[in-house]
Design an enzyme around this catalytic site. Sequence first.
Site, short mmCIF file in Angstrom:
data_model
loop_
_atom_site.label_atom_id
_atom_site.label_comp_id
_atom_site.label_asym_id
_atom_site.label_seq_id
_atom_site.Cartn_x
_atom_site.Cartn_y
_atom_site.Cartn_z
CB VAL D 77 1.40 14.35 -2.48
CG1 VAL D 77 1.46 13.25 -1.32
CG2 VAL D 77 2.38 15.31 -2.44
CB CYS D 78 -0.27 8.98 -4.41
SG CYS D 78 -1.57 8.00 -4.45
CB ILE D 79 -5.09 11.90 -2.75
CG1 ILE D 79 -6.13 12.29 -1.82
CG2 ILE D 79 -5.97 10.92 -3.72
CD1 ILE D 79 -7.02 13.24 -2.49
#
Lengths: 92, 120, 123, 130
Positions: D77-79
Site C-alpha cells: 500500500v503506497c504510504i
Amino acid sequence: MTLHIVSKSPGYSNALMDCADSFVEGDILLLIEDGVYALSSLPENIPVQAVHYLKADVNARGIVVTMEYQGIDDTRWVELCCQQNPVVSWFK
Amino acid sequence: MSKSILALCRRPPYGDALAREGLEAVLAAAAMEQAPVLLFMHDGVFQLLKDQNAKSIEQKSVRRNLEALSIFGIDKLYVCQHSLEKRNLNCGQLRLPGIAIELIADPGRFIAAFDSVLSF
Amino acid sequence: MSAKPRGQLVQVMQKLQLQNRQIPVDKEGFLCHLDDWSPQVAQQLASAEGIELTAAHWQIITMLRDFYCQFELSPAMRPLVKYISSQLGPEKGRSIYLLQLFPPSPARIASKIAGLPKPTNCL
Amino acid sequence: MKFTLVIFSAPHSAEGAASALRFARALLASGHNLYRVFFYGDGVHNASALEAPPQDESHIVAGWQALQQQHQLDLVVCIAAAQRRGLLSASEAERLGKPAANLAAGFELAGLGQLVDAVVYSDRLVTFGD
C-alpha cells in the site's frame, strides 16, 4: 500489440473514445465492468474480431450481445494479457 | 535492467486526485533513474496550462510540480495533438521552461512501443 | 490494531522554544505550520539536529526554500543535488558535500531546517 | 509470466477492486507469478482492517488476505496515499501521533519505489481504475 481494457460505459466517460483514438491494427479491445455497455455502439475503427468482453460482466447486467464479439472468462483474460503487450487500462 | 515505461496522464489537475498522485509516481520513478515517458491525453492536457493559481481553491499547483520535471531528468513531454485541438488549445499555452513538447498525431503507434503503461 | 485511548485527537506535538514564543513541531521535529519559519526558527531546528549553521549551511537552506517556492516540492536527494549543482556549481552539487553539512540524511534534515514539508517517504 | 497489478479503486465504491481480485485469482490459478499488488490512490482502502460489510456482500479485504496467505503475495500500500486517506499501521500511527491504526494484516505500507521496482521487474503490468 496493445491490449486495451475499457471499464466505463460511453455514456459515463470518454474512455472508449480515447481508446478508439489510440487503437491500431493488431490491437485487442477488452470491455469489462461498465465498459460492456459499449457493446451496442462500438466505434467504427475497431474491427469486430478485435472486440472481447467479460462474460461475467455481461451476464451480471442482463445484456444481450447480438454481434460476433468474443465473450471470455477470467482465465482467457489472463491469456490475452500474456499474448499482447503493453496492457493499457482506460477508466474514467 | 532497463524498461521503457509510459505514464499516460488523462486527468484534469484539480478535480481528480490521480493527476497529482500520478505525477508523484512519475517523480519517484525519475528519482530512481527509471524516468517514464509522459503522454498527456484527454483532460490531462489541462495539467499543463499556464497561469494556474491553485491557491484560490486551497490546493497545491500541479503546474509548479510539472515545472520541476527537468530537474528530475525529464526534459521532454508528449501531448496528444487531437486532445489539444479538441480543447481549442495550442502548445504556446502549455510551454514549460526547459522542457520540449512534442505533439503526437498517432497515439496508438506511440503507446504500442512501450514495455509497460501506467494509466493515471 | 493498536487503539490508543479515545479522545486523544490532537496530533502529538513538541514545542520549539524561542525567546518569546513556542513553535509547535511534530514528533520528528518538522514544523507543524510552515508559516512559523524564520531564520531564528531555523537556528533552533538546526541545533535540535546538533548542527551549527554556517554560511555554507545558509546557502543550501536558501536554495531549498527557493526550490520549494518555485516547485512546491520537498526535493529527494537526486533532484536536490542536481538543483544545487545547477545553481551553485558542481563543487557544491555533490551528495558528499551535502552530507557533510546535513548528516545523516541531507534532503530530509535540510528540508526540516529550511521549514519545508516532511518529504512523503517516497522510496 | 510475472504480473504486477496496480489498483486505484476502493472496494465497495467501484467494481475495479473486485475485478482485480478475480483477475489475481485467475492468473495464479493459471500458474503465473504475481510479483506484487500495489494499492494507490483510493485503492489504499482495500487494506482497511475496519471495513465491515454485511455478511451477504463481498468481503474484498478478506479476499486479498486469503489470497495473500495462500500464495505469500506482496500486497503493498503506497504510504503517502495511505497517510492522506487515514490508513495507518501501528508504527505509522505512533510516528504521526494519531489515535488508531487500521492497516489490515497481510498488507504492508511502503513508498512509491515499490511501484517503480515492480514495473521494472514484471513482465506485465495491469492497472485497475476507479
